[in-house]
Scaffold this active site. Structure first.
Site, PDB file in Angstrom:
ATOM      1  N   HIS A  89       0.947  -1.120   0.180  1.00 44.38           N
ATOM      2  CA  HIS A  89      -0.081   0.028   0.376  1.00 44.38           C
ATOM      3  C   HIS A  89       1.245   1.149   0.080  1.00 44.38           C
ATOM      4  O   HIS A  89       0.739   2.080  -0.395  1.00 44.38           O
ATOM      5  CB  HIS A  89      -0.673   0.042   1.260  1.00 44.38           C
ATOM      6  CG  HIS A  89      -1.948  -0.870   1.351  1.00 44.38           C
ATOM      7  ND1 HIS A  89      -1.812  -2.260   2.276  1.00 44.38           N
ATOM      8  CD2 HIS A  89      -2.827  -1.177   0.665  1.00 44.38           C
ATOM      9  CE1 HIS A  89      -2.476  -2.858   2.535  1.00 44.38           C
ATOM     10  NE2 HIS A  89      -3.284  -2.647   1.120  1.00 44.38           N
ATOM     11  N   LYS A 104      -1.025  -6.875  -8.048  1.00 45.99           N
ATOM     12  CA  LYS A 104      -1.224  -7.196  -7.434  1.00 45.99           C
ATOM     13  C   LYS A 104      -2.561  -8.229  -7.590  1.00 45.99           C
ATOM     14  O   LYS A 104      -2.506  -9.395  -7.464  1.00 45.99           O
ATOM     15  CB  LYS A 104      -1.111  -7.322  -5.473  1.00 45.99           C
ATOM     16  CG  LYS A 104      -1.850  -8.494  -4.513  1.00 45.99           C
ATOM     17  CD  LYS A 104      -0.737  -9.103  -4.095  1.00 45.99           C
ATOM     18  CE  LYS A 104      -1.327 -10.177  -3.224  1.00 45.99           C
ATOM     19  NZ  LYS A 104      -2.339  -9.700  -2.722  1.00 45.99           N
TER      20      LYS A 104
END
Ligand code: AMP
Length: 281
Positions: free
Chosen positions: A37, A149
């Site tokens: 993140h 991802k």
């Protein structure tokens, strides 16, 4: 760092920023932040005047109630990490604010939602597409940052933006991994130490597939068999799907003729993990 919890208030702030000529970058997250993140946030910060992180565990995209219940949450820790990463504003709406009583409008990216993750998790991508659309209308970003991802999700969000003429640039960022190759995921927090070791079979099998393609293997079945064998050798792992597919359409391939995406979902105990590798030749 400002924290907002209502879409209407968020829109007011976004309008004001846009009125001042400021660019807005958005990193949508479900919290339990990790370096994956943070890599999105750093890029967001470097390219925009104002960086917004949304933090919302979207119930609409959870196909299994048990998964939603055990999804890791750490609001306090997340706010600290966001602030340290230079986020200017956190948009963390309550469920009621996003889906008030009577809510009945959904966004469906028809074709891309059908395969792989979509087939395994009915309704998942409808939930993703709906929440992303709502986040975009609340935050009004110029750019939004998503991770490879979740490859299918990134493709779907890119398609959604194009199909609905949304004025947002989608930036897809590479997968951040642990030193041993495990892709960072909020769900890794739910793994026991034995499961954590077993989870390495995802990366190991993807690296194997990539290596064989680079060595000249063109037959998808041979590659898929090899990947499956590596997963099956791990007693704590159970493959959900293994895809060898076209990177844009996600259609399964028989023969590798250009770029190829290997994507998989594997159960490690009660935790379902996903990973992928794009081999571009
Ligand atoms: P999530 O909180 O899991 O919904 O993820 C929020 C965003 O972070 C999504 O765009 C993900 O694709 C991205 N992301 C999750 N894990 C990683 C990772 N290991 N590397 C890069 N981006 C990631």
């Amino acid at each position: 760092m400002q924290i907002l919890d209502h879409p209407g208030r968020m829109q007011d702030v976004a309008d004001r920023l846009r009125g001042q000529g400021k660019t807005i970058g958005l990193v949508p997250t479900m919290g339990a932040l990790h370096e994956g993140h943070l890599s999105l946030m750093h890029r967001c910060r470097s390219e925009n005047d104002t960086s917004v992180m949304s933090l919302f565990v979207n119930p609409l995209q959870f196909d299994r109630k048990a998964d939603l219940e055990v999804y890791p949450r750490d609001l306090e820790g997340d706010l600290k990490k966001a602030e340290a990463a230079g986020v200017d504003l956190v948009f963390a709406p309550a469920e009621q604010a996003m889906y008030p009583e009577g809510f009945q409008t959904f966004v469906d990216v028809a074709e891309l939602s059908r395969r792989w993750e979509g087939a395994s998790r009915p309704g998942h991508f409808r939930g993703v597409a709906t929440v992303v659309t709502k986040l975009f209308t609340a935050v009004k970003p110029h750019r939004a940052y998503v991770g490879q991802k979740d490859y299918q999700q990134a493709l779907l969000v890119t398609r959604l933006v194009r199909d609905l003429n949304l004025d947002v640039e989608i930036v897809v960022m590479p997968i951040v991994r642990e030193p041993d190759g495990l892709a960072l995921s909020s769900r890794n927090a739910n793994l026991s130490s034995a499961e954590r070791r077993a989870a390495l079979c995802l990366y190991r099998s993807l690296t194997y597939a990539e290596g064989r393609v680079r060595a000249g293997e063109r037959d998808a079945k041979a590659l898929l068999d090899g990947v499956r064998t590596i997963i099956e050798r791990e007693p704590l792992a159970r493959a959900d799907y293994i895809a060898c597919c076209h990177p844009e359409t996600l259609d399964p391939l028989d023969r590798i003729e250009g770029a190829v995406l290997f994507a998989l979902a594997v159960w490690i105990g009660r935790t379902r993990l996903i990973d992928n590798v794009l081999v571009t030749g």
